[in-house]
Design an enzyme around this catalytic site. Structure first.
Site, PDB file in Angstrom:
ATOM      1  CE1 TYR A   1      -3.695   2.532   0.715  1.00  0.00           C
ATOM      2  CE2 TYR A   1      -2.169   3.411   2.358  1.00  0.00           C
ATOM      3  CZ  TYR A   1      -3.317   3.544   1.598  1.00  0.00           C
ATOM      4  OH  TYR A   1      -4.079   4.676   1.708  1.00  0.00           O
TER       5      TYR A   1
ATOM      6  CE  LYS B   1      -3.281   5.803  -1.270  1.00  0.00           C
ATOM      7  NZ  LYS B   1      -4.288   6.576  -2.004  1.00  0.00           N
TER       8      LYS B   1
END
Lengths: 253, 460
Positions: free
Chosen positions: A158, A162
């Site tokens: 994740y 990002k």
């Protein structure tokens, strides 16, 4: 069209059921707003969100949109423009958190998260940006995360996606400036939302409403990057330089 | 020279209105009148629009993603007919250039706004008004004929007797019926280039309403400058300035040596590097307004002033709009009918307590309107003021004022607007659909578009 006070008339939320995305929509709505389009995978859930937004002269539409189906993105955006005209503000708010303990080991789970969060976001953003170039105006809000500022061991997939879209948005934003299109990157800390339900809050945690307030203020001021809460800008300017052995031991949730 | 081969990407640049808010990017080219038709053929799906000097405050002269034309033209191409008191002039010529040609020959433009840096085309498209509206109406009332380039590339000559529907849709039509190429305009003969001015300090709003209602009709020109920060019993304190062009017998021996001399200069310019927050704030504005009110005479009659000093005081400082800093300014102008003085009072009250810093506000008594469906002036009171775009709570304040104005049967001025809504325009301009029907008959494909037309639903 935006008006002289920077209030958008037509708003597109990609990730139409995102708590943060919906909070931003509510925050930027003004009496001059005409249309909100919620683009999301789960149309039923989207309709619930739409019912909560509708009032007075504001039209709220829900369209089916699948972040990982990149082949469909251009058509989805084209349909929105054909039906509602110029997109004044597009908010890129779809992403999956995944379970870090799983995604950092499972090849299939990791690549699915990476695909929707990164490839899907890049694809949808380019589709939006192409329209806005032609319009000669528009603003894009990219929901990044402090998780991408220095990626943590707890959820590297994740965090990595990002980090990727954060850099992508900055570069694309510079490329779009001459065409009258404004890109703003939003870097929230830990946000109490449906996505983080059941997780232990990190220090400087915030809410979708606070992220939305910071976002709306940043848009009006023409900022390129905002943090929510604002103090994280300074926290991370320090954390960025913390030596690895120390970083790994920090209790960051 | 026009660069027709260059209608690609290299002329793309950001444009704003005079308020310097909300820039959008368009393809901007300069063309002489005879090349406009060819240039418009190059327009893509975002259409085309003519921009004059960009003095409308909001987004009226912008066309995001489309084509923006600037018309080349010179006041030396103007044809003056002294016997009819008319001038035929290319639309790209501005009032500053035109006055320099007309005044020494003993003529004045029929209407001038608070700046002379507006083009003839812009004056017609916005149907501008000035201090003489109560007796002589708006600019469109004085247009005898104009040449309009239509979306299909043909040109028509129209006037109050020739295709009157299209003519009046073009007056105040914000450039959305076609390109005004030139116009024949009625002029006012003048004996001198001086103004004879009466100035009166007025203590409050009631006194101002009655002074203007009773006395305005004795003067060709009348306007009141209100201190928008005065509260309580001082609410609406103002300086009323009224006058007319001076006759020869009003001049002194020195002025009689050159009764029609005219050559206004700019005294200063605001530098490009103003602090981002600007230099306009509550303290500077309050101090300015106080000094300005105190320095005005209680009452003075027959003072001789120059044209620029009377009509265009702000033009002495070029680019004065920069003082508002990077967030720019919003201008708010509306009219409410006679009998709605209480609505006007409430607006001024709300502004005075809002803390939204504003320089002088201008109050004027309008006379009769004209036949244009989108012309702004209507019998009643109009107020105009500047507010910094960064003022706190501005959006809510102005939205509340919109409601007051509309409920009172009033409306907003397109040339000043940057933020009102399509619904407010539909309510304020009940003949909008009639205008759209005329526009659609000459521009079915909606070639003529602007940011304003998209924002306010004029080209939907």
């Amino acid at each position: 069209m935006d008006n002289a006070l920077g209030e958008p008339q037509t708003i597109l939320l990609l990730g139409g059921t995102s708590d943060i995305g919906l909070a931003i929509v509510r925050e930027v709505l003004s009496p001059g707003a005409r249309t909100v389009v919620l683009a999301c995978r789960n149309v039923e859930k989207g309709e619930l969100a739409a019912a909560g937004l509708r009032h007075g002269g504001l039209a709220v539409h829900v369209v089916h949109f699948n972040g990982s189906d990149t082949a469909s993105h251009e058509q989805v955006i084209a349909d929105v423009v054909a039906q509602h005209g110029d997109i004044d503000l597009a908010i890129l708010a779809f992403a999956q958190l995944g379970d870090g303990a799983v995604t950092s080991k499972d090849v299939q789970a990791a690549s699915e998260i990476a695909h929707v969060n990164f490839t899907g976001t890049v694809s949808a953003t380019i589709a939006v940006a192409n329209r806005m170039r032609g319009q000669g105006h528009g603003a894009i809000v990219m929901l990044s995360s402090v998780a991408g500022e220095r990626v943590r061991a707890a959820n590297p997939v994740y965090g990595g996606t990002k980090a990727g879209i954060d850099g992508f948005a900055q570069g694309l934003g510079d490329a779009l400036a001459a065409d009258g299109v404004h890109m703003m990157v939003v870097r929230p800390g830990f946000v109490h939302s449906a996505m983080t339900q059941g997780l232990k809050a990190a220090p400087f945690s915030t809410t979708p409403e606070q992220v939305a307030a910071v976002t709306a203020k940043g848009l009006r001021a023409g900022r390129r990057t905002v943090w929510a809460p604002g103090i994280l800008r300074y926290v991370f300017s320090a954390l960025r330089h913390v030596p690895g052995p120390v970083w790994r031991r920090l209790p960051l949730g | 020279m026009a660069i027709l081969t260059g209608v690609s990407m290299q002329n793309r640049r950001p444009l704003t209105g005079w308020g310097r808010t909300n820039a959008t990017v368009a393809e901007v080219i300069e063309v002489p009148n005879h090349e406009v038709a060819a240039a418009v053929k190059e327009a893509g799906p975002r259409g085309a629009l003519v921009r004059g000097l960009g003095r409308s405050y909001g987004d009226a002269a912008q066309n995001a993603g489309g084509l923006v034309l600037r018309l080349l033209g010179s006041a030396h191409q103007a044809v003056l007919d002294p016997s009819l008191a008319t001038v035929t002039v290319p639309a790209g010529v501005n009032l500053d250039e035109l006055l320099r040609v007309l005044v020494p020959r003993g003529f004045f433009v029929p209407v001038t706004p608070g700046t002379r840096f507006v083009t003839i085309g812009g004056a017609i498209a916005s149907d501008i008004h000035g201090k003489n509206h109560h007796v002589e109406g708006s600019f469109g009332n004085h247009v005898r004929a104009l040449t309009l380039l239509l979306a299909d590339g043909s040109t028509v000559v129209i006037g109050p007797q020739q295709q009157p529907e299209l003519f009046w849709a073009t007056i105040g039509g914000m450039g959305l019926t076609g390109v005004i190429l030139d116009a024949t305009v009625g002029l006012l003969p003048i004996e001198t280039s001086r103004m004879s001015v009466d100035t009166t300090r007025i203590p409050d709003l009631d006194a101002l309403f009655s002074a203007m209602s009773d006395g305005d009709d004795d003067f060709r020109y009348s306007v009141a400058w209100i201190d928008p920060q005065a509260k309580g019993r001082h609410l609406g304190r103002s300086v009323l300035g009224r006058g007319d062009h001076a006759r020869l017998d009003q001049l002194g021996p020195k002025e009689l040596l050159s009764p029609l001399a005219y050559g206004p200069k700019q005294l200063a310019s605001v530098p490009p590097l103003v602090p981002p927050m600007g230099v306009i704030n509550h303290a500077t504005v309050a101090a300015f307004n106080e000094v300005w009110y105190r320095k005005a005479p209680l009452h003075r009659e027959g003072e001789l002033k120059g044209i620029a000093g009377f009509f265009h005081p702000l033009d002495m400082v070029s680019r004065w709009n920069r003082v508002y800093g990077s967030s720019g300014m919003v201008q708010y102008q509306f009219v409410v009918p006679f009998g709605e003085e209480e609505a006007m009072r409430t607006v001024i009250e709300r502004l005075s307590v809002s803390g939204a810093a504003s320089f002088l506000a201008v109050l004027k008594r309008f006379g009769a309107g004209n036949d244009s469906p989108l012309s702004f002036p209507a019998p009643g009171w109009t107020l105009a003021l500047d507010v910094p775009g960064s003022a706190r709570g501005l959006a809510d304040l102005l939205h509340g004022l919109d409601r007051l104005v509309l409920d009172a049967g009033g409306r907003h001025y397109f040339a000043k607007d940057g933020r009102t809504t399509a619904a407010a325009i539909r309510q304020g301009y009940p003949r909008l659909e009639e205008w759209k029907a005329v526009r659609d008959s000459v521009d079915p494909e909606h070639v003529w578009q602007s940011d304003l037309s998209r924002r306010l639903g004029l080209t939907d």
